[in-house]
Motif scaffolding. Sequence first.
Motif, PDB file in Angstrom:
ATOM      1  N   PRO A  16       0.836  -1.210   0.000  1.00 21.53           N
ATOM      2  CA  PRO A  16       0.000   0.000   0.000  1.00 21.53           C
ATOM      3  C   PRO A  16       0.868   1.257   0.000  1.00 21.53           C
ATOM      4  N   TYR A  35      -1.349  -2.407  11.280  1.00 24.40           N
ATOM      5  CA  TYR A  35      -1.548  -1.657  10.052  1.00 24.40           C
ATOM      6  C   TYR A  35      -3.024  -1.321   9.941  1.00 24.40           C
ATOM      7  N   MET A  65      -5.178  -3.187  12.213  1.00 22.96           N
ATOM      8  CA  MET A  65      -5.146  -4.654  12.168  1.00 22.96           C
ATOM      9  C   MET A  65      -3.798  -5.131  12.698  1.00 22.96           C
ATOM     10  N   PHE A  90      -2.848  -7.182   3.765  1.00 23.88           N
ATOM     11  CA  PHE A  90      -3.399  -5.990   4.416  1.00 23.88           C
ATOM     12  C   PHE A  90      -3.977  -5.023   3.399  1.00 23.88           C
ATOM     13  N   LYS A  91      -3.344  -4.959   2.248  1.00 25.95           N
ATOM     14  CA  LYS A  91      -3.856  -4.086   1.189  1.00 25.95           C
ATOM     15  C   LYS A  91      -5.261  -4.530   0.781  1.00 25.95           C
ATOM     16  N   ALA A  98      -7.253  -6.405   2.704  1.00 26.48           N
ATOM     17  CA  ALA A  98      -8.136  -6.423   3.875  1.00 26.48           C
ATOM     18  C   ALA A  98      -8.999  -5.171   3.918  1.00 26.48           C
ATOM     19  N   ASP A  99      -8.418  -4.034   3.595  1.00 25.51           N
ATOM     20  CA  ASP A  99      -9.193  -2.787   3.550  1.00 25.51           C
ATOM     21  C   ASP A  99     -10.329  -2.900   2.553  1.00 25.51           C
ATOM     22  N   LYS A 124     -13.192  -5.233   3.712  1.00 27.15           N
ATOM     23  CA  LYS A 124     -14.029  -4.524   4.686  1.00 27.15           C
ATOM     24  C   LYS A 124     -15.047  -3.646   3.955  1.00 27.15           C
ATOM     25  N   LYS A 170      -3.891 -12.161   9.627  1.00 29.55           N
ATOM     26  CA  LYS A 170      -3.911 -13.477  10.277  1.00 29.55           C
ATOM     27  C   LYS A 170      -5.351 -13.933  10.527  1.00 29.55           C
TER      28      LYS A 170
END
Lengths: 157, 171
Positions: free
Chosen positions: A133, A151, A154, B82-83, B85-86, B89, B123
């Motif tokens: 990101p 992050y 999270m 994580f990229k 995950a946003d 959501k 995770k």
Amino acid sequence: MTPQEIYEHLKKSHDTAVLEFVDQPQTDPFIRVEPSAVFDICHSLRDDEGLEFDYMMSLSATDLGEQLGVVYHLYAMKYRHKIVIKTEVPKDNPLVPSVERLWRTADWHEREAFDLIGVVFEGHHNMIRILLPYDWEGHPLRKDYQAPETYHGMKVS
Amino acid sequence: MGLLNKLDDPYEGGGIVLGKVEELLNWGRSKSDWYLHFGLACCAIEFMAMNASHFDFMRFGTIPRTSPRQADFIMVTGTVTFKMADRIKILYEQMAEPKYVISVGSCSNSGGPYWEHGYHVLKGIDLIIPVDVYIPGCPPRPEAFEEGMIQLQKKISQQAIFNKRKKLGIE
């Protein structure tokens, strides 16, 4: 041309910038060059008669401890010869001239090297992260990288 | 299931079904789940086999949707970075209630091979959205997908629609 001949050809035109030629059994033969002259040397490699490296197979970066290394794998379709160019830059000022103008492949390869290792390519038209990101901090493939605790709220690990 | 069996009932037969409206609605809901497929990694490749004629995922009444607004459940198949995950959501929040989540494979269940040292992998998606059914496997076999789908249907068909608060003991 053999790698030895390519090295001698480059040595003629870029005398001091071409540092050494290594041909050892466990690796591909490679030429070590000064980081500041990377663009000019690559330009010669692409355009000089008899070399004509028109295909950049890979551009990768490595963390060597004190230094950051950049490795270029080149191939010439016409003559079917290969060469590996290596260069090293200090970790606190990792500036390497971009070769994106010579091979368009290098565009994303350089962005990846910047994203994960943190080598900054001067002259690249769009030097931003490609995988992580945009608001990520640090360059994760460096040996001294510390993963963040969280992050965007999270938990990382 | 329960509703159709009543048609064969000698006392309640003759084309008349006696049952709860809730049961009818739940029967309909559980047998026509439209899903948003969130394919991320090799689990999504396995899911292609599940969708193909040999295993035929659509026999469960599922239809793939490309918009979260039309979907009843979201199927997260693969490694969630994580990229991503946003984005998951955001997609989950766009879905209309009632909505369900199926988490497929070790990666989205718990981080999988990245569970300890992956700086970039979430995770388990239950850290960001509520998961209804976990399908284990790396990747799961199509039979596991079937079992997961059956479990989700079971869950939907047992849900309360009316007097929810009463049944939960809140009132």
